[in-house]
Design a protein around this motif. Structure first.
Motif, short mmCIF file in Angstrom:
data_model
loop_
_atom_site.label_atom_id
_atom_site.label_comp_id
_atom_site.label_asym_id
_atom_site.label_seq_id
_atom_site.Cartn_x
_atom_site.Cartn_y
_atom_site.Cartn_z
N TYR A 147 -30.84 83.01 145.34
CA TYR A 147 -31.83 83.77 146.24
C TYR A 147 -31.98 84.98 145.57
O TYR A 147 -31.06 85.64 145.04
N TYR B 252 -25.19 83.22 153.95
CA TYR B 252 -26.27 82.10 153.34
C TYR B 252 -25.58 80.90 153.63
O TYR B 252 -24.32 80.61 154.20
N ASP C 55 -33.10 75.76 144.44
CA ASP C 55 -32.06 74.96 144.98
C ASP C 55 -31.34 73.96 143.85
O ASP C 55 -30.90 72.87 144.44
N ARG D 282 -35.34 82.22 148.58
CA ARG D 282 -34.78 81.31 147.63
C ARG D 282 -35.69 81.06 146.45
O ARG D 282 -37.03 80.81 146.71
N CYS E 287 -28.09 76.93 145.76
CA CYS E 287 -29.44 77.88 145.64
C CYS E 287 -28.97 78.97 145.19
O CYS E 287 -28.12 79.74 145.16
#
Length: 624
Positions: A86, A63, A94, A91, A84
């Protein structure tokens, strides 16, 4: 003429080591148990009293940001990397802080705290909990001018609350409990004349609002309730609760605590403005943190570092500035309001306070079986009950590696996880320490502890976060990489760190045969290694505390033939015996002690140690 008496060599004697427990960094190399090692990097227990080289790891994901947290959610993987979040590599946001995060699963949602916000994930939706927060009914049976009966506390997370009024035929102004309302539209409903439904009213048409004073003025009086004794006006209002919400959103520690026979609650702590407070949610609802659901534990110069669940109680650990552990259970607390009315609510009063070593890492808490463990400046400690009183006490559990733990820098950054029968503790230095739950030993140097765990140390693993995924131990690093350890000890491919060799060894104590002042000549060495398709050990020795030198010509090999691991350079037609005994001659003369080190640093080679033996003779006193 005087003839000096000749000192004859004694019969051949033997030193045998059939048990291998773990590392011992506390004892003298000449005084420790033969079953322990003063240096055994990257070794671990295979079965009780036997050891092997640890398995390696492979790169599972990458990542763009350091790994701040990894969580399991409904069979999927949530990863907090950098700013972020995920979900299975997709995603979701952020907007997170680039700090370690904490989280928990509750009622089909995953809740996340990053030290600045309180978020949730449901299916593939991400949002702030304040947007789905429970709306409490704070007052019922309220007159238009005020009063009424208090029902629920305000929610520290959400902006909204609800009040129920018993309307009249003449009053048009209805006073809410709080002024300073936000611009968010109100929800105002009036019970229909048949009492079966509700009529929704419109602002600036059916009513107006003085947001500063918190007064709702109806165009026409709502009238009396069609149902005697039942409220007929409900007003839902909102005001900015950002300052109160920070008490929860800025938390960096959380735990789910289940009370006996009822349900579960989440406790959070870590708001910088209230370091010695913790807050708990309503029963089975992490979207509702009632305003009075908090405790003040000790002085504010020592923050709450974390929690241990000990039976039916919840223990809150303070930092080492205080060192206290507050043990609490839920119980009903009777309170009296300003009008003299008594109400009951659930509180968590302190049962007893344990004094001892304070926790140094917010991330160093994990339970090994039913025993909660945590990291202190004096080592890893446990909370355990006294057999006579049932009270809780602190006991050390990491005696054998305490010198190494004391030498580690940045202990506040150490992270822990429970992995099978091991408590795993990772430091930024690249060291991982393991406490073995299957091997416990009483140590006379620790009389106030009922036992110590056998311990191991791994090197070269720079873990920022550690967790388990099924049977695999996993970790994330500062560079955004996620690694998984292999899980098949019989597969040679399991023994490399992402393709790089693993340097492992087992060093014996200084062996003196029980007679430290006698000169010894060591003549033979035997080792029993666990067989594998390709396995070997280089043997070195240290004479009388000197330098390490090769002890044998070439490496010991204990290979066996397997088609699955066929390699012509290591071709061996030995059968499938589980262990191989290998013997070599030694030529070590006139020493008082001898130490051996068996090493393996070959890629894709397992290394399991089952037994060692040395043959020697003694002749006279040792003279340097």
């Amino acid at each position: 003429m005087f003839v000096p008496m000749q000192v004859r060599a004694t019969d051949t004697q033997r030193i045998a080591i059939a048990e291998f427990r773990g590392a011992d960094l506390c004892s003298s190399p000449t005084g420790m148990s033969l079953s322990r090692s003063p240096s055994c990097p990257n070794m671990m227990r295979s079965v009780p009293n036997k050891v092997r080289k640890r398995m390696g790891y492979y790169l599972a994901a990458t990542y763009s940001g350091r790994i701040n947290g990894r969580f399991a959610y409904q069979g999927k993987e949530l990863v907090h990397a950098g700013h972020c979040l995920y979900l299975n590599g997709v995603r979701l946001s952020d907007a997170l802080q680039d700090t370690r995060s904490r989280g928990f699963y509750f009622n089909r949602r995953f809740f996340l705290l990053d030290g600045a916000g309180y978020y949730y994930v449901q299916d593939d939706t991400f949002g702030e909990v304040k947007n789905v927060a429970y709306v409490p009914v704070t007052t019922i049976s309220r007159d238009p001018s005020g009063g009424g009966a208090a029902l629920e506390d305000l929610n520290l997370i959400g902006d909204c609350w609800e009040e129920k009024f018993y309307g009249t035929e003449t009053d048009r102004e209805y006073q809410l409990s709080f002024g300073g309302l936000s611009a968010q539209p109100l929800r105002v409903v009036i019970r229909t004349s048949d009492g079966a439904g509700w009529t929704h009213l419109r602002e600036n048409v059916d009513y107006t609002v003085d947001r500063t004073a918190g007064v709702v003025t109806f165009a026409q009086a709502p009238g009396k309730s069609p149902m005697e004794g039942v409220d007929n006006v409900t007003i839902t209002a909102a005001r900015d609760m950002t300052a109160q919400r920070q008490k929860i959103a800025q938390a960096d520690v959380c735990v789910t605590y289940s009370e006996s026979g009822s349900g579960a609650r989440v406790f959070v702590t870590g708001c910088p403005s209230y370091p010695n407070r913790d807050y708990w949610c309503a029963l089975n609802d992490p979207t509702y943190f009632p305003a009075r659901n908090y405790s003040v534990l000790g002085q504010s110069n020592a923050r709450i570092m974390g929690y241990s669940v000990v039976g039916a109680a919840l223990a809150a650990h303070k930092s080492d500035a205080d060192g206290s552990v507050y043990v609490r259970r839920g119980e009903l607390v009777t309170e009296t309001d300003a009008d003299g009315n008594k109400t009951e609510r659930l509180g968590f009063r302190t049962g007893n306070v344990i004094t001892g070593s304070g926790a140094v890492s917010r991330y160093g808490f994990a339970a090994l079986g039913s025993e909660p463990l945590f990291l202190t400046r004096h080592g890893v400690c446990a909370l355990t009950a006294s057999d006579l009183t049932g009270e809780r006490y602190q006991q050390g559990r990491s005696f054998f590696i305490d010198p190494a733990l004391h030498a580690e820098a940045n202990p506040e950054e150490a992270v822990a996880a429970a992995y099978g029968d091991f408590y795993v503790l990772a430091y930024p230095s690249g060291h991982i320490y393991l406490l073995d739950g299957l091997q416990k030993t009483y140590v006379k140097d620790q009389p106030y502890s009922s036992y110590q765990y056998e311990c191991f140390c791994w090197t070269g693993i720079y873990a920022r976060c550690v967790w388990t995924n099924g049977d695999a131990l996993c970790f994330g690093d500062e560079d955004g990489h996620i690694y998984h350890f292999y899980t098949d000890p019989d597969d040679p491919a399991s023994y490399s760190d992402n393709g790089e060799p693993i340097a492992a060894c087992w060093q014996t104590p200084e062996l003196d045969g029980g007679a430290f002042d006698r000169a010894k000549t060591f003549r033979r060495f035997s080792a029993q290694l666990r067989a594998a398709a390709g396995t070997s050990a280089t043997v070195r020795c240290r004479r009388s505390g000197g330098d390490w030198r090769p002890a044998t010509d070439g490496a010991l090999r204990a290979g066996c033939f397997r088609f699955s691991a066929l390699c012509f350079s290591r071709l061996c037609f030995s059968g499938g015996a589980p262990v191989h005994t290998l013997t070599r001659r030694l030529t070590v003369r006139c020493v008082d002690t001898l130490a051996l080190r068996l090493e393996n640093d070959a890629v894709n080679e397992p290394f399991g140690l089952e037994a060692l033996a040395l043959e020697y003779t003694q002749a006279g006193r040792f003279r340097r």
